[in-house]
Design a protein around this motif. Structure first.
Motif, mmCIF file in Angstrom:
data_model
loop_
_atom_site.group_PDB
_atom_site.id
_atom_site.type_symbol
_atom_site.label_atom_id
_atom_site.label_comp_id
_atom_site.label_asym_id
_atom_site.label_seq_id
_atom_site.Cartn_x
_atom_site.Cartn_y
_atom_site.Cartn_z
ATOM 1 N N LYS A 169 0.831 -1.204 0.000
ATOM 2 C CA LYS A 169 0.000 0.000 0.000
ATOM 3 C C LYS A 169 0.865 1.252 0.000
ATOM 4 O O LYS A 169 0.589 2.226 -0.718
ATOM 5 C CB LYS A 169 -0.914 -0.017 1.220
ATOM 6 C CG LYS A 169 -1.892 1.149 1.258
ATOM 7 C CD LYS A 169 -2.817 1.018 2.462
ATOM 8 C CE LYS A 169 -3.805 2.187 2.501
ATOM 9 N NZ LYS A 169 -4.705 2.086 3.679
ATOM 10 N N GLU B 295 2.258 1.645 -3.344
ATOM 11 C CA GLU B 295 1.221 2.115 -4.273
ATOM 12 C C GLU B 295 0.964 3.607 -4.096
ATOM 13 O O GLU B 295 0.806 4.351 -5.076
ATOM 14 C CB GLU B 295 -0.064 1.318 -4.049
ATOM 15 C CG GLU B 295 -1.214 1.697 -4.981
ATOM 16 C CD GLU B 295 -0.896 1.377 -6.439
ATOM 17 O OE1 GLU B 295 -1.508 1.988 -7.330
ATOM 18 O OE2 GLU B 295 -0.036 0.499 -6.681
ATOM 19 N N GLN B 296 0.935 4.028 -2.821
ATOM 20 C CA GLN B 296 0.726 5.453 -2.554
ATOM 21 C C GLN B 296 1.872 6.288 -3.119
ATOM 22 O O GLN B 296 1.656 7.372 -3.677
ATOM 23 C CB GLN B 296 0.591 5.680 -1.045
ATOM 24 C CG GLN B 296 -0.707 5.131 -0.464
ATOM 25 C CD GLN B 296 -0.766 5.274 1.039
ATOM 26 O OE1 GLN B 296 0.243 5.563 1.676
ATOM 27 N NE2 GLN B 296 -1.963 5.061 1.605
#
Length: 341
Positions: free
Chosen positions: A120, A123-124
């Protein structure tokens, strides 16, 4: 088996020990403990994860409550130590395997959560870079429009130079953005790995500290028991030594008393024999003296009778001389006539 099922801790009474601490004697308890592993709490909920911890703790408590009386039982069965020890080792390995199997879903879930968190974050970071790229692209687009308008006013050579410079700048920008993206992904991966490693190390440290504490407590307990046993043995040996020494002293005193009595009797006997000898010697001496005096007196009588004196008169003369001689000796006087013996 549902999450709400209540499981009791397994316990063993002392009288059960001889029948169960034998080869495969603990299988019935392993079967009960394996029942804990059949429960499948939901690892996605806090309640489920707590339940997993409770099940693992229950296995540990059951293992301890079965292992401890077994250890105590081993102390009293020296000839059966090896089979019981092997069974306990097998049992503890099985319990550890069961505990690890119970904890595995939670550990896998936590590892997955860490992986998801890392993904995550990556991805951010990717979205942030893409947003920056879009913004840069928009700026570039606007710049291109401006450049296009300017290009219309410039000559062909200038247009080519500007296009080449712009292309190089675009290439460098893209390369820079790709490097930033790669570094962000790599850093997110490193951070996730370090966090997972830190968690594993802390967990290992906690388990090692707990194991060390248990081992130290067990060693301290064994040392206390050994010390008590040693002191008990020393006290018993001291009592035996004191008893033996008292008996030896009593026997020695008895022998000393017997020896003293024997010496006393020997000394008394020696005195008695000496007294008897003295009396006998004096009697012998007196008898010899009397015999000697008789001989001398007979010789004197013989001399007197040879001189013409009758034997009876000679005897009276000798008796008178001896009597007077004794009286003079008793009074300290020197008789005018005496017979020398």
């Amino acid at each position: 088996m549902s999450e709400t099922t209540e499981l009791s801790v397994i316990e063993i009474k002392p009288e059960q020990a001889p029948a169960i601490y034998v080869a495969n004697g603990l299988d019935q308890y392993l079967l009960q403990i394996r029942e804990y592993a059949r429960e499948a709490p939901d690892v996605t909920t806090k309640k489920g994860r707590d339940r997993i911890g409770s099940l693992a703790l229950l296995v540990g408590k059951s293992k301890k409550l079965i292992e401890e009386p077994g250890r105590s039982y081993l102390k009293h069965l020296k000839e059966a130590v090896k089979p019981a020890e092997e069974e306990l080792r097998r049992f503890t390995r099985e319990c550890d395997a069961i505990r690890d199997a119970i904890l595995k879903p939670r550990a896998e879930w936590e590892a997955e959560r860490e992986r998801i968190a890392a993904a995550k974050a990556a991805e951010q970071e990717k979205l942030r870079i893409e947003a920056e790229q879009l913004a840069a692209a928009e700026v570039l687009r606007k710049q291109k429009e401006v450049d296009h308008e300017l290009a219309l006013l410039m000559n062909t050579q200038f247009d080519r130079d500007a296009a080449d410079a712009q292309a190089e700048a675009e290439r460098q920008r893209i390369a820079h953005e790709e490097e930033i993206k790669r570094q962000a992904v790599e850093q997110a991966r490193i951070d996730a790995e370090q966090e997972a490693k830190r968690e594993r190390e802390e967990s290992a440290q906690r388990e090692a500290a707990l194991k060390l504490k248990v081992e130290q407590e067990e060693r301290a307990k064994i040392e206390v028991e050994q010390k008590a046993e040693r002191e008990k043995k020393e006290a018993s040996e001291k009592v035996e030594r004191d008893k033996k020494e008292a008996l030896e002293r009593a026997e020695q005193e008895k022998q000393d008393a017997i020896a003293a009595e024997q010496r006393k009797q020997q000394e008394a006997e020696q005195r008695r024999l000496a007294e008897e000898k003295r009396i006998k010697d004096e009697a012998d001496k007196r008898a010899a003296n009397i015999e000697h005096q008789k001989n001398i007196n007979h010789q004197v009588i013989a001399i007197l009778t040879k001189s013409g004196i009758s034997t009876e008169c000679a005897q009276d003369c000798v008796i008178a001389i001896v009597k007077h001689q004794r009286e003079a000796a008793a009074s300290g006087q020197h008789p005018p006539v005496q017979i020398n013996y």
